[in-house]
Structures are given as structure tokens and as C-alpha cells.
Design a protein around this motif. Sequence first.
Motif, PDB file in Angstrom:
ATOM      1  N   HIS A  18      10.827 -22.871 -31.522  1.00  0.00           N
ATOM      2  CA  HIS A  18      10.668 -23.013 -32.960  1.00  0.00           C
ATOM      3  C   HIS A  18      11.725 -22.156 -33.669  1.00  0.00           C
ATOM      4  CE1 HIS A  18       6.772 -24.358 -31.557  1.00  0.00           C
ATOM      5  NE2 HIS A  18       6.632 -24.967 -32.726  1.00  0.00           N
ATOM      6  N   CYS A  19      12.084 -22.557 -34.865  1.00  0.00           N
ATOM      7  CA  CYS A  19      13.019 -21.747 -35.645  1.00  0.00           C
ATOM      8  C   CYS A  19      12.275 -20.546 -36.220  1.00  0.00           C
ATOM      9  CB  CYS A  19      13.642 -22.584 -36.765  1.00  0.00           C
ATOM     10  SG  CYS A  19      12.528 -22.948 -38.133  1.00  0.00           S
ATOM     11  N   ARG A  20      12.968 -19.668 -36.910  1.00  0.00           N
ATOM     12  CA  ARG A  20      12.316 -18.455 -37.422  1.00  0.00           C
ATOM     13  C   ARG A  20      11.298 -18.744 -38.516  1.00  0.00           C
ATOM     14  NH1 ARG A  20      17.585 -15.730 -40.034  1.00  0.00           N
ATOM     15  NH2 ARG A  20      18.132 -15.860 -37.883  1.00  0.00           N
ATOM     16  N   ASN A  21      11.373 -19.937 -39.107  1.00  0.00           N
ATOM     17  CA  ASN A  21      10.393 -20.319 -40.123  1.00  0.00           C
ATOM     18  C   ASN A  21       9.264 -21.176 -39.564  1.00  0.00           C
ATOM     19  OD1 ASN A  21      11.643 -18.995 -42.299  1.00  0.00           O
ATOM     20  ND2 ASN A  21      13.157 -20.609 -42.388  1.00  0.00           N
ATOM     21  N   GLY A  22       9.237 -21.358 -38.244  1.00  0.00           N
ATOM     22  CA  GLY A  22       8.127 -22.048 -37.614  1.00  0.00           C
ATOM     23  C   GLY A  22       8.312 -23.540 -37.403  1.00  0.00           C
ATOM     24  N   HIS A  23       9.473 -24.092 -37.779  1.00  0.00           N
ATOM     25  CA  HIS A  23       9.715 -25.514 -37.548  1.00  0.00           C
ATOM     26  C   HIS A  23      10.064 -25.732 -36.078  1.00  0.00           C
ATOM     27  CE1 HIS A  23      11.034 -24.980 -41.874  1.00  0.00           C
ATOM     28  NE2 HIS A  23       9.968 -25.749 -41.952  1.00  0.00           N
ATOM     29  N   PRO A  24       9.612 -26.842 -35.485  1.00  0.00           N
ATOM     30  CA  PRO A  24       9.909 -27.086 -34.066  1.00  0.00           C
ATOM     31  C   PRO A  24      11.396 -27.324 -33.836  1.00  0.00           C
ATOM     32  CG  PRO A  24       8.838 -28.988 -35.035  1.00  0.00           C
ATOM     33  CD  PRO A  24       8.810 -27.905 -36.060  1.00  0.00           C
ATOM     34  N   ARG A  25      11.913 -26.787 -32.745  1.00  0.00           N
ATOM     35  CA  ARG A  25      13.324 -26.996 -32.383  1.00  0.00           C
ATOM     36  C   ARG A  25      13.367 -28.103 -31.348  1.00  0.00           C
ATOM     37  NH1 ARG A  25      17.067 -21.885 -32.481  1.00  0.00           N
ATOM     38  NH2 ARG A  25      18.465 -23.567 -32.016  1.00  0.00           N
ATOM     39  N   ASN A  26      13.896 -29.246 -31.737  1.00  0.00           N
ATOM     40  CA  ASN A  26      14.060 -30.369 -30.832  1.00  0.00           C
ATOM     41  C   ASN A  26      15.301 -31.158 -31.254  1.00  0.00           C
ATOM     42  OD1 ASN A  26      13.222 -31.882 -33.066  1.00  0.00           O
ATOM     43  ND2 ASN A  26      11.108 -31.868 -32.399  1.00  0.00           N
ATOM     44  N   ALA A  27      15.605 -32.219 -30.543  1.00  0.00           N
ATOM     45  CA  ALA A  27      16.822 -32.987 -30.823  1.00  0.00           C
ATOM     46  C   ALA A  27      16.766 -33.649 -32.203  1.00  0.00           C
ATOM     47  CB  ALA A  27      17.024 -34.040 -29.746  1.00  0.00           C
ATOM     48  N   ASP A  28      15.582 -34.046 -32.639  1.00  0.00           N
ATOM     49  CA  ASP A  28      15.459 -34.704 -33.944  1.00  0.00           C
ATOM     50  C   ASP A  28      15.626 -33.725 -35.098  1.00  0.00           C
ATOM     51  OD1 ASP A  28      14.922 -37.063 -32.639  1.00  0.00           O
ATOM     52  OD2 ASP A  28      12.748 -36.741 -32.701  1.00  0.00           O
ATOM     53  N   ASN A  29      15.339 -32.464 -34.876  1.00  0.00           N
ATOM     54  CA  ASN A  29      15.365 -31.477 -35.948  1.00  0.00           C
ATOM     55  C   ASN A  29      16.566 -30.543 -35.855  1.00  0.00           C
ATOM     56  OD1 ASN A  29      14.319 -30.273 -38.242  1.00  0.00           O
ATOM     57  ND2 ASN A  29      13.112 -28.813 -37.089  1.00  0.00           N
ATOM     58  N   ALA A  30      17.505 -30.819 -34.967  1.00  0.00           N
ATOM     59  CA  ALA A  30      18.651 -29.930 -34.780  1.00  0.00           C
ATOM     60  C   ALA A  30      19.845 -30.426 -35.592  1.00  0.00           C
ATOM     61  CB  ALA A  30      19.039 -29.850 -33.316  1.00  0.00           C
ATOM     62  N   TYR A  31      20.518 -29.491 -36.253  1.00  0.00           N
ATOM     63  CA  TYR A  31      21.750 -29.779 -36.981  1.00  0.00           C
ATOM     64  C   TYR A  31      22.832 -28.892 -36.383  1.00  0.00           C
ATOM     65  CZ  TYR A  31      25.254 -29.746 -40.625  1.00  0.00           C
ATOM     66  OH  TYR A  31      26.439 -29.843 -41.305  1.00  0.00           O
ATOM     67  N   VAL A  32      23.944 -29.490 -35.973  1.00  0.00           N
ATOM     68  CA  VAL A  32      25.053 -28.740 -35.398  1.00  0.00           C
ATOM     69  C   VAL A  32      26.218 -28.837 -36.369  1.00  0.00           C
ATOM     70  CG1 VAL A  32      26.582 -28.470 -33.425  1.00  0.00           C
ATOM     71  CG2 VAL A  32      24.259 -29.308 -33.084  1.00  0.00           C
ATOM     72  N   ASP A  33      26.711 -27.684 -36.843  1.00  0.00           N
ATOM     73  CA  ASP A  33      27.823 -27.715 -37.790  1.00  0.00           C
ATOM     74  C   ASP A  33      29.155 -27.820 -37.058  1.00  0.00           C
ATOM     75  OD1 ASP A  33      28.382 -25.201 -36.827  1.00  0.00           O
ATOM     76  OD2 ASP A  33      27.959 -24.159 -38.698  1.00  0.00           O
ATOM     77  N   SER A  34      30.241 -27.830 -37.818  1.00  0.00           N
ATOM     78  CA  SER A  34      31.569 -28.040 -37.248  1.00  0.00           C
ATOM     79  C   SER A  34      32.004 -26.909 -36.310  1.00  0.00           C
ATOM     80  CB  SER A  34      32.600 -28.194 -38.361  1.00  0.00           C
ATOM     81  OG  SER A  34      32.633 -27.033 -39.164  1.00  0.00           O
ATOM     82  N   LYS A  35      31.402 -25.729 -36.443  1.00  0.00           N
ATOM     83  CA  LYS A  35      31.734 -24.600 -35.576  1.00  0.00           C
ATOM     84  C   LYS A  35      30.882 -24.574 -34.314  1.00  0.00           C
ATOM     85  CE  LYS A  35      33.223 -21.719 -39.377  1.00  0.00           C
ATOM     86  NZ  LYS A  35      32.993 -20.481 -40.120  1.00  0.00           N
ATOM     87  N   GLY A  36      29.886 -25.468 -34.239  1.00  0.00           N
ATOM     88  CA  GLY A  36      29.049 -25.550 -33.056  1.00  0.00           C
ATOM     89  C   GLY A  36      27.741 -24.789 -33.139  1.00  0.00           C
ATOM     90  N   SER A  37      27.484 -24.108 -34.246  1.00  0.00           N
ATOM     91  CA  SER A  37      26.214 -23.390 -34.343  1.00  0.00           C
ATOM     92  C   SER A  37      25.114 -24.353 -34.760  1.00  0.00           C
ATOM     93  CB  SER A  37      26.315 -22.224 -35.327  1.00  0.00           C
ATOM     94  OG  SER A  37      26.533 -22.707 -36.624  1.00  0.00           O
ATOM     95  N   GLN A  38      23.905 -24.064 -34.308  1.00  0.00           N
ATOM     96  CA  GLN A  38      22.780 -24.948 -34.564  1.00  0.00           C
ATOM     97  C   GLN A  38      21.888 -24.384 -35.646  1.00  0.00           C
ATOM     98  OE1 GLN A  38      20.640 -25.653 -30.984  1.00  0.00           O
ATOM     99  NE2 GLN A  38      22.277 -26.861 -30.064  1.00  0.00           N
ATOM    100  N   ASP A  39      21.370 -25.285 -36.464  1.00  0.00           N
ATOM    101  CA  ASP A  39      20.418 -24.944 -37.503  1.00  0.00           C
ATOM    102  C   ASP A  39      19.263 -25.919 -37.445  1.00  0.00           C
ATOM    103  OD1 ASP A  39      21.766 -22.804 -38.709  1.00  0.00           O
ATOM    104  OD2 ASP A  39      22.934 -24.135 -39.974  1.00  0.00           O
ATOM    105  N   CYS A  40      18.172 -25.526 -38.019  1.00  0.00           N
ATOM    106  CA  CYS A  40      17.012 -26.394 -38.176  1.00  0.00           C
ATOM    107  C   CYS A  40      17.265 -27.274 -39.402  1.00  0.00           C
ATOM    108  CB  CYS A  40      15.782 -25.520 -38.372  1.00  0.00           C
ATOM    109  SG  CYS A  40      14.318 -26.380 -38.919  1.00  0.00           S
ATOM    110  N   ARG A  41      17.058 -28.573 -39.274  1.00  0.00           N
ATOM    111  CA  ARG A  41      17.295 -29.481 -40.401  1.00  0.00           C
ATOM    112  C   ARG A  41      16.400 -29.151 -41.587  1.00  0.00           C
ATOM    113  NH1 ARG A  41      20.630 -33.784 -39.691  1.00  0.00           N
ATOM    114  NH2 ARG A  41      21.078 -34.366 -37.550  1.00  0.00           N
TER     115      ARG A  41
END
Length: 61
Positions: A18-41
Motif C-alpha cells: 500500500h502507499c503511505r496514504n493507504g491506497h493499494p499498490r498494484n499494476a492498475d494503480n501505479a503511475y511511472v513518471d519519465s524518470k522511472g519513479s513510481q507513484d500511486c495514481r
Amino acid sequence: MRVKIYKKKRQVKVERTHCRNGHPRNADNAYVDSKGSQDCRECRREADRRYKERKRQTGTS
């Protein structure tokens, strides 16, 4: 949280479910920016909303 231990480098890598705000971390909820870091959508959407609200209040474009 699942923990993987890498003995060769002597470091612990934590696979977060889960992200720090409690949202589940999965392929549907993952956002990858141009630098390669991942965020929760969901968190990204909330941050964008707050940013746009601040810009609208200050009157800048």
C-alpha cells in the motif's frame, strides 16, 4: 508488508503493498513518471487537484 532480505548486499528491501496514504499498490494503480519513479495514481490525482486549486486561487496560469 513483505520483507525480502538480500544477504549479498546486506540490505533489506521492503515490498510495499500500500502507499503511505493507504491506497493499494498494484499494476492498475501505479503511475511511472519519465524518470522511472513510481507513484500511486490516487495520490497523484489528489496532488494535482490541490495544485490546480492553489493556482486558481492565486490567479496565475
